[in-house]
Motif scaffolding. Structure first.
Motif, PDB file in Angstrom:
ATOM      1  N   GLY A  63       0.802  -1.227   0.000  1.00  0.00           N
ATOM      2  CA  GLY A  63       0.000   0.000   0.000  1.00  0.00           C
ATOM      3  C   GLY A  63       0.826   1.263   0.000  1.00  0.00           C
ATOM      4  O   GLY A  63       0.294   2.367   0.123  1.00  0.00           O
ATOM      5  N   ILE A  64       2.137   1.130  -0.109  1.00  0.00           N
ATOM      6  CA  ILE A  64       3.053   2.276  -0.106  1.00  0.00           C
ATOM      7  C   ILE A  64       4.059   1.995  -1.224  1.00  0.00           C
ATOM      8  O   ILE A  64       4.459   0.849  -1.408  1.00  0.00           O
ATOM      9  CB  ILE A  64       3.723   2.418   1.285  1.00  0.00           C
ATOM     10  N   PRO A  65       4.416   3.008  -2.034  1.00  0.00           N
ATOM     11  CA  PRO A  65       5.180   2.686  -3.245  1.00  0.00           C
ATOM     12  C   PRO A  65       6.674   2.410  -3.038  1.00  0.00           C
ATOM     13  O   PRO A  65       7.268   1.678  -3.810  1.00  0.00           O
ATOM     14  CB  PRO A  65       4.987   3.932  -4.114  1.00  0.00           C
ATOM     15  N   CYS A 116       3.221  -0.378  -4.603  1.00  0.00           N
ATOM     16  CA  CYS A 116       2.112  -0.546  -3.657  1.00  0.00           C
ATOM     17  C   CYS A 116       1.613  -1.987  -3.596  1.00  0.00           C
ATOM     18  O   CYS A 116       1.082  -2.432  -2.583  1.00  0.00           O
ATOM     19  CB  CYS A 116       0.950   0.374  -4.048  1.00  0.00           C
ATOM     20  N   LYS A 701       0.125   4.890  -6.739  1.00  0.00           N
ATOM     21  CA  LYS A 701      -1.164   4.295  -6.325  1.00  0.00           C
ATOM     22  C   LYS A 701      -2.121   4.213  -7.511  1.00  0.00           C
ATOM     23  O   LYS A 701      -2.353   5.218  -8.185  1.00  0.00           O
ATOM     24  CB  LYS A 701      -1.819   5.152  -5.234  1.00  0.00           C
TER      25      LYS A 701
END
Lengths: 788, 163
Positions: A63-65, A116, A701
């Motif tokens: 969920g985080i790049p 992500c 995202k």
């Protein structure tokens, strides 16, 4: 009706439900054998595997790049009743790395998150509801890192590195090729056109999202059923990543519910394997949601392409300079191979004496760029075929004549220096378009556009290579068996993801062995039962496997006839013939049933295998070994020409595709239905690529993670498509065939862009050509005081 | 909760949570995997079933909504030995490639042809607008639906939408 054109005439209706007593022939539209189980809902796809005592497995996504992983917090999830295990990279004893060329993708993140969709933890639970809760309860501590989200920023000096250990920094692969001299050539050109094109990131959007099922068997064997294009390669990848002997792993690949390149490589396989190792022998299922498929699955590379094309006043192409930047996301997957194939096709099917091609596959923290039907060729064709129209306009030349003038012919060198020794039917395709009423009568049709409507026609010329290129062996191993019961088993080594090669295999075997459909059984790819035959990709499936299968069937046929001749006590097996279920001695009419014959043969005698390796280019153009390893160059190409008619609504910017004509040189056709399916389906995908499909990403995202915001064509978005073959026999192909799987995907975007330009006088360099982009371009043209 | 309904012609009683999705009931509890899940949000039509003869999306229906209904899944429409005319047309006209959308497409066709026994090609395209296919480009699906319609008209017998 969409317009006044008549629908294609329907063929006669076969009343028979299953044509089981038909002996297949080559060249006829046989109903696909797989259609029966699919149409009744009885076909079991990977997504349809369940089973007693089954566990569900799912993934906690980052969920985080871009971030350093500090820790994974599993305790809360582990405490939830119904949770069986929460696994992290610490539970993996192998390399924890996957990848086809460069092994740079972790099964579960250990050091760093790079997009992500990265998998941080693997959760096993008794049911789906508990699984969803447990995934929510699992968390991770990250140290966020600055990311790179465009190829431009990724290539800047001091840009954050996606892989610190990669010698090329954020350049996964740079490919380049120079022939002649572009610099001096410019002085010799009468006309130059220059442009930059941008094409979007695109989702495959197969109906069956990534799915699989696995179980650790009592004998220690790890059985994995997956929706995949590459079972044999998967086995090696899973073994390496999890630290298992490949022999311990059995990969089974049922019919896939669509793949288009998105299942060319590991998706659920290693995760499922890991889950099964921790499931106490219980079966485990994983099935990505649509959203997860958007976030974690591979995509068609977004591309930015700079083109400069020069020609003589008579229209002969003289020089082409291209620079291609492909966003490959955080992992190699097949990005290096994609940029290499893009480079090879970047000048299209034309003779151009001076070229300078450069391509970069660039690491970013965006979703993973990978294989997608067209494989880099869709992007460069969009650019080159618009360049050809822009050049034609500048030369005030008919765009079709310009293409004909420069089209490659058999014996020519193409623009990357390969002599075309195989069938080369581009001219025939273009000439068929030139003769077609949709082209010859376009002026009258255009003049009848209603108020606030503009009509245009666009054409393109296409080529698409087949196979793996010179270094990686493009090999298939076919196996065919006369069973003890006197039936025929065909062991298919290449996955059928919908393209119809399994049914074609049956058609080939049935035709050679003269057995009706009911007497033939297909064994789908299974590493324990079928032989390695490479991936279902690269427009190679029926070309490569079909050639191997013909050999295996001919060997088995001869063996059957010889053994029958022995039993019938005749000297010459030429006097015998296979008929459904038996061998007949033609002079006397005596017959021996195959089930009886089989009892006189042992298993090895009843089985025939054949290897086939696809031909490769023997020339060595001026590129490095690295580029050759990535598949450059090819020797065998399919060709095509497309024509589209569009109507543009000046008030809304909507582009309505009215009619489509595709003429293809894909060699001779084994099953016209399957050929048309491939052409029509590819064109529909290409229309989506041209007009609506764009995965929107912000800072890594995905913003369009469902089919309501990522718009693929529905039935009324696709026009009636006419698909004509020019059936030129290709001597190296099975029954003269060449690959048809990909080529037609490459046509619609440039054809539609050319038609829009023809209709409105505007060229939109960034696709897809959404209504808002078209409207903006029309307004800009008006404000520039253009003719209206 | 206890739910009683007719599934493919047979009276069926299940004890399942009332808020369980019908697609899960069919696939996981009853073992009928013909209804496919592809989007889970009503965008694609792969999970189409017939409820009292009308096409509905089983991913958007809850188990409680089955109560007292006649449900037809693809498994109830025809068998390989006895294909429904629509299924037969889909096989003969090359409408099937990967096939994952096909159960939903066939059932949506049954509903469409019941409402409009002889649709034009454009009406077929619009009528099947809720069912996405990523393989075929729809042309052969339209061919098959037209053929099924004309065949049904020839024989002057209505298409069975369930048993």
């Amino acid at each position: 009706m969409k317009n006044k054109d008549k629908p294609p005439e329907l063929q006669p209706f076969f009343d028979k439900n299953i044509a089981g007593d038909v002996v297949p022939s080559i060249g006829i539209s046989m109903p696909r054998i797989d259609a029966y189980a699919k149409v009744t809902g009885r076909e079991r796809y990977a997504a349809d595997y369940y089973g007693f005592d089954m566990i569900w497995a799912g993934v906690k996504r980052a969920g985080i790049p871009h971030a350093r992983l500090k820790s994974v917090n599993t305790q809360a999830a582990e405490n939830l009743p119904g949770v069986i295990a929460v696994l992290t990279h610490k539970n993996i004893s192998g390399s924890n790395r996957q990848g086809v060329i460069r092994k740079d993708q972790p099964v579960l993140v250990d050091d760093k998150v790079r997009h992500c969709g990265d998998a941080v933890a693997l959760v096993l639970a008794e049911d789906k509801e508990t699984l969803a809760k447990a995934i929510k309860l699992t968390s991770a501590d990250f140290e966020p890192l600055p990311g790179v989200f465009t190829t431009e920023t990724a290539l800047e000096e001091n840009a954050p590195l996606v892989h610190e250990d990669h010698p090329g920094g954020n350049v996964l692969l740079k490919a380049s090729l120079e022939i002649g001299s572009v610099q001096s050539a410019k002085e010799h050109c009468d006309v130059l056109v220059e442009a930059c094109f941008e094409t979007p990131l695109v989702e495959h959007a197969y109906l069956e999202t990534e799915a699989g099922w696995a179980q650790l068997k009592e004998d220690g064997k790890l059985e994995i059923v997956a929706s995949t294009q590459t079972p044999f390669r998967d086995r090696m990848e899973v073994a390496d990543a999890l630290g298992l002997e490949p022999e311990r792993i059995r990969m089974i690949a049922p019919y896939a519910g669509g793949a288009f390149g998105g299942k060319d490589g590991v998706t659920v396989q290693s995760l499922l394997g890991l889950a099964a190792l921790h499931a106490n022998g219980r079966p485990v299922k994983m099935w990505w949601s649509r959203e997860e498929s958007f976030i974690a699955g591979t995509k068609r590379h977004a591309a930015r392409m700079y083109y400069r094309l020069g020609a003589k006043a008579d229209g002969s192409l003289h020089s082409l300079d291209t620079r291609l930047y492909f966003d490959t996301g955080p992992y190699d997957h097949l990005g290096g191979v994609v940029i290499t194939l893009a480079l090879e096709h970047s000048g299209g099917p034309y003779r151009i004496p001076n070229v300078s091609f450069k391509g970069w596959a660039v690491y970013t923290n965006n979703p993973i760029g990978g294989a997608f039907r067209g494989f880099g060729v869709a992007q460069v064709t969009a650019a080159m075929e618009q360049m050809m129209d822009m050049l034609a306009e500048k030369l005030a030349m008919d765009p079709l004549k310009l293409r004909l003038k420069n089209a490659v012919r058999k014996g020519d060198k193409n623009c990357v220096g390969v002599t075309l020794t195989h069938s080369t039917g581009l001219v025939e395709c273009l000439e068929a378009v030139a003769r077609h009423p949709l082209w010859t009568e376009r002026a009258a049709w255009k003049s009848k556009a209603g108020p606030f409507k503009r009509r245009g026609a666009g054409i393109v010329a296409l080529m698409h290579a087949s196979g793996y290129g010179p270094v990686v062996p493009d090999v298939a191993n076919a196996k065919v068996e006369l069973t003890a019961e006197g039936k025929i088993k065909v062991y298919c080594g290449v996955v059928d993801m919908g393209q119809g090669n399994a049914a074609t295999n049956l058609q080939i075997a049935g035709s050679i062995l003269c057995q009706n459909v009911d007497r033939i059984e297909l064994i789908l790819p299974d590493t324990d039962r079928t032989l390695p035959s490479g991936s279902a990709s690269a427009s190679r499936c029926t070309y490569t496997f079909g050639n191997a299968l013909i050999g295996a069937c001919e060997t088995l046929k001869l063996r059957i006839l010889q053994r029958a001749a022995d039993l019938l006590m005749v000297d010459d097996c030429d006097e015998t013939a296979l008929i459904p279920g038996a061998v007949r001695h033609l002079p006397t009419g005596r017959e021996i049933p195959l089930h009886r014959l089989a009892t006189f043969m042992n298993e090895s005698e009843r089985t025939a295998t054949q290897r086939f390796r696809a031909p490769t280019a023997k020339e060595i153009p001026p590129v490095g070994n690295e580029i050759r390893l990535h598949g450059f160059p090819h020797t065998l190409f399919s060709y095509g020409a497309h024509l589209v008619r569009v109507e543009v609504n000046e008030l809304t910017g909507v582009v309505d595709v009215k009619r489509y004509l595709s003429v293809s040189d894909c060699g001779k056709i084994i099953n016209p239905h399957v050929y048309e399916q491939q052409i029509q389906g590819a064109i529909a995908q290409g229309i989506g690529y041209a007009l609506s499909e764009e995965v929107q990403v912000n800072e890594g995202k995905v913003l369009t993670a469902d089919l309501a915001t990522f718009i693929i064509p529905a039935a009324s978005d696709v026009p009636e498509i006419e698909s004509q073959p020019v059936e030129i026999y290709e001597p190296s192909g099975p029954y003269g065939l060449k690959g048809v799987g990909e080529i037609a995907t490459n046509g619609p975007l440039p054809a539609i862009a050319n038609a829009v330009a023809d209709a409105c006088g505007v060229r939109i360099f960034r696709s897809p050509l959404t209504p808002s982009r078209v409207l903006r371009a029309l307004r800009e043209r008006l404000s520039e005081g253009g003719v209206h | 909760m206890k739910i009683r309904f007719v599934l493919n012609g047979e009276t069926t009683e299940l004890d399942v949570p009332g808020d369980r999705r019908v697609v899960d009931v069919l696939r996981e509890d009853v073992g009928l995997t013909g209804a496919k899940e592809s989007c889970g949000s009503g965008d694609c039509g792969a999970c189409t079933i017939l409820v009292d003869g009308e096409s509905r999306l089983s991913c958007l229906m809850l188990a409680a909504q089955l109560q007292g209904r006649r449900i037809t899944t693809i498994e109830g429409l025809g068998s390989e030995a006895q294909l429904h005319p629509i299924q037969s047309a889909f096989t003969q006209y090359g409408a099937v490639q990967c096939g994952f959308c096909i159960p939903g497409m066939v059932l949506a066709t049954a509903d469409l042809l019941k409402r409009n026994p002889s649709p034009s090609r454009e009406q077929i395209r619009r009528g099947l607008g809720g069912n996405l296919c990523r393989c075929t480009g729809y042309q052969k699906i339209v061919d098959a639906v037209q053929a099924a319609a004309s065949r049904s008209a020839d024989h002057e017998k209505p298409l069975r939408d369930d048993k």
